[in-house]
Write a protein that holds these residues in place. Structure first.
Motif, PDB file in Angstrom:
ATOM      1  N   LEU A   1     -37.328 -46.685  39.729  1.00 57.81           N
ATOM      2  CA  LEU A   1     -36.935 -45.748  38.687  1.00 57.81           C
ATOM      3  C   LEU A   1     -38.134 -45.527  37.772  1.00 57.81           C
TER       4      LEU A   1
ATOM      5  N   MET B   1     -31.783 -41.507  33.244  1.00 55.07           N
ATOM      6  CA  MET B   1     -31.200 -42.524  34.109  1.00 55.07           C
ATOM      7  C   MET B   1     -29.732 -42.191  34.426  1.00 55.07           C
TER       8      MET B   1
ATOM      9  N   ILE C   1     -38.720 -50.427  37.118  1.00 54.87           N
ATOM     10  CA  ILE C   1     -38.534 -49.275  36.249  1.00 54.87           C
ATOM     11  C   ILE C   1     -39.701 -49.180  35.280  1.00 54.87           C
TER      12      ILE C   1
ATOM     13  N   GLN D   1     -31.058 -40.919  37.875  1.00 55.52           N
ATOM     14  CA  GLN D   1     -31.760 -41.932  38.662  1.00 55.52           C
ATOM     15  C   GLN D   1     -30.869 -43.128  38.989  1.00 55.52           C
TER      16      GLN D   1
END
Length: 295
Positions: free
Chosen positions: A38, A91, A118, A105
């Protein structure tokens, strides 16, 4: 790390599409089986050869650090949903792009996900975008001073540092969300590598006023410290991966730079973003951590 949406539109206009077959890797012991990446453009790797076709507007490279890590680990299925321009809101919400959109995400996370990296936070409240968009234009007004630091200081308060405090809370919330969706995953929060050298200047490459180099380093260190605190405070067992020390000597001014300077390279890297060597350097820091953890 830049203005939230505008850089994506610029980069797409010079976008070079190509494919790169995956390299063969030797399986590593205890390698994760499902790895989700991510993050923002410091994860996706705009213009680093070779760019993926899914999602074009996200500017994901087949040689960004998630791809390097996955190849080196072996027996690892990588789901890379990082996207240029992303911040913490992307996200859980879809991200509008110059061409189409990137789904939330978090949609990539599964209960059986083993590893999550991330890299997020630099785009929140346009912290780095504001600095990159503003500081070069201010250099001429006071080339040996700190006009950008002065610009962002209001009533004695550095407004970018104040925004970073808010970013810390946003990132903590994101980390909790990852743990809820992937309860067994190893979660690594990836810090940002240095852009400016600790000493000296290179205005032809990094066009900040001389005194603003130290300020830019201070902003980056403040952001990385906020991310480290978020990892600790989130209560998720997340580990902060500090790439700042490893990037010493690889700033935009160096002969072995990990970061592209002011000039965009349409077949190498976006301006003020990691190049391929930067991605490999960050991957090494991550792999070193995973190797230590497996011992």
């Amino acid at each position: 790390m830049r203005s939230r949406r505008s850089l994506t539109a610029v980069l797409v206009s010079v976008f070079v599409l190509a494919f790169m077959p995956p390299t063969t890797a030797v399986a590593a012991p205890l390698a994760p089986t499902h790895y989700v990446a991510l993050g923002d453009s410091y994860t996706s790797g705009p213009l680093i050869p070779f760019q993926r076709l899914d999602q074009i507007g996200c500017l994901r490279s087949t040689n960004n650090y998630p791809s390097v890590v996955a190849r080196r680990l072996g027996h690892t299925v990588l789901t890379d949903v990082s996207c240029a321009g992303a911040d913490t809101t992307d996200m859980t919400q879809r991200q509008e792009l110059a061409i189409g959109y990137n789904p939330p995400q978090f949609d990539a996370l599964r209960p059986d996900t083993d590893l999550v990296t991330i890299g997020i936070g630099g785009n929140n409240y346009s912290v780095f975008g504001s600095a990159i968009d503003t500081c070069p234009a201010l250099r001429e007004s006071d080339p040996t001073g700190s006009p950008c630091r002065e610009h962002f200081t209001v009533d004695g308060v550095d407004t970018l540092k104040a925004a970073i405090e808010r970013t810390r809370d946003d990132v903590e919330e994101v980390l909790v969300g990852i743990r809820q969706r992937s309860p067994e995953a190893t979660i690594l929060l990836i810090g940002y590598p240095r852009i400016a050298p600790p000493h000296g200047t290179c205005p032809d490459i990094l066009p900040f006023a001389d005194g603003d180099y130290a300020w830019l380093n201070d902003i980056e260190e403040t952001l990385n410290a906020a991310l480290a605190t978020a990892a600790t405070n989130s209560g998720t067992g997340t580990t902060f991966i500090d790439t700042y020390p490893a990037s010493l000597g690889h700033d935009a001014c160096s002969d072995h730079a990990w970061i592209q300077g002011k000039t965009l390279n349409p077949i190498g890297a976006a301006h003020y973003h990691p190049n391929r060597w930067g991605m490999e350097g960050v991957a090494e820091v991550i792999l070193d951590h995973l190797g230590d953890r497996s011992r």
